[in-house]
Write an enzyme that holds these catalytic residues in place. Structure first.
Site, PDB file in Angstrom:
ATOM      1  N   GLY A 259      47.725  93.059  35.916  1.00  0.00           N
ATOM      2  CA  GLY A 259      47.561  93.766  34.917  1.00  0.00           C
ATOM      3  C   GLY A 259      48.759  93.146  33.704  1.00  0.00           C
ATOM      4  O   GLY A 259      48.339  93.085  32.680  1.00  0.00           O
ATOM      5  N   ASP A 260      49.827  92.369  34.111  1.00  0.00           N
ATOM      6  CA  ASP A 260      50.599  91.777  33.046  1.00  0.00           C
ATOM      7  C   ASP A 260      49.769  90.464  32.776  1.00  0.00           C
ATOM      8  O   ASP A 260      49.934  90.014  31.486  1.00  0.00           O
ATOM      9  CB  ASP A 260      52.026  91.362  33.834  1.00  0.00           C
ATOM     10  CG  ASP A 260      52.614  92.795  34.075  1.00  0.00           C
ATOM     11  OD1 ASP A 260      52.393  93.751  33.413  1.00  0.00           O
ATOM     12  OD2 ASP A 260      53.500  92.594  35.038  1.00  0.00           O
TER      13      ASP A 260
END
Length: 291
Positions: A259-260
């Protein structure tokens, strides 16, 4: 040359354990260990930097060995950073357990991240003013996050918030400073119910009309909900459109930081494709998949 992307957020030293399956309560399992740089903000900054987009990380660390490791990594990576040193408070750390399918369990001790100050953000106002994108999250002091978004708005810089991890201190006033909101499905579902008392169910199954209406209720012009293996959905609250973007197909090795990587790839994509939001989202999708 000014930094095109400024990421204001957290640094955590990752302490990662890999094992065949997660231990049950009271159970001990053998596995392997590795450690290295992490934290939502720093992961996003590195992901953006590795797309050959000038990126600066702004965060806080303690005066300890983990901070030394961070500076060595920053120098080797060629990244730029503005670090507030908080005496007598440890650098943030994350305990990560990854099972044989690539799924993870994470516990974070915020440490110095919780002490990142609005004054430190004020000290880098010129850097923020010269950026094209300011990326933030909810893993450090929200006063500092709010100040970064305020300064970006003052200087007409695009503001992006990844509302992660889930934080009950998130409020309408902070969201009002955001141009692009990038939650995953559970973060968005929680945020709608906690802040707006609005329930739309699983965003992956919600109708386009419900997603558009919810984005308008939140007050952001652009909403991008990441849906893991189902890709993402991009909502333009101004135009009233909703477009779904497929994930890339890849064997899952470890989902930690994916997600990052998406958020960092999005920040870089917004610079690389300034007039093409879907192009930026597709670019971010590839970055996340490769991570």
């Amino acid at each position: 040359m000014a930094d095109a992307v400024v990421v204001v957020g957290s640094y955590n030293q990752d302490l990662a354990f890999e094992t065949s399956s997660f231990p049950a309560p009271g159970e001990t399992r053998l596995g392997t260990f590795r450690t290295g740089p992490g934290g939502k903000g720093f992961n996003q900054a590195v992901a953006s930097h590795r797309q050959d987009v000038a990126t600066r990380f702004v965060g806080a660390v303690g005066d300890d060995g983990f901070a030394v490791d961070l500076r060595q990594f920053i120098e080797a990576e060629g990244l730029t950073a503005e670090l507030q040193v908080v005496p007598d408070v440890p650098t943030g750390a994350a305990g990560i357990t990854v099972d044989g399918t690539g799924q993870n369990l994470i516990v974070v001790g915020l440490g110095a991240n919780g002490e990142l100050s609005p004054d430190h953000i004020d000290s880098v106002e010129d850097t923020i003013a010269g950026a094209r994108v300011v990326m933030t999250q909810l893993e450090c002091d929200l006063g500092a996050t709010r100040r970064a978004l305020e300064l970006a708005r003052r200087h007409w810089v695009t503001t992006v918030l990844n509302p992660a991890p889930i934080n009950t201190a998130l409020d309408i006033e902070l969201l009002a400073l955001v141009d692009i909101l990038v939650p995953n499905e559970s973060e968005y579902e929680f945020m709608l119910q906690h802040v707006f008392d609005l329930v739309i169910g699983d965003p992956a199954k919600a109708t386009d009309a419900d997603l558009i209406d919810s984005a308008r209720r939140v007050g952001v012009s652009t909403l991008i909900v990441t849906l893991g293996e189902s890709g993402s959905v991009v909502v333009d609250a101004v135009e009233g459109s909703c477009i779904r973007v497929e994930a890339i197909t890849a064997e899952t090795v470890d989902t930690t930081g994916a997600g990052d990587a998406f958020c960092g790839g999005l920040a870089a994509g917004l610079v690389r494709f300034p007039d093409d939001l879907l192009g930026a989202v597709r670019y971010a999708t590839v970055v996340a998949g490769l991570s």
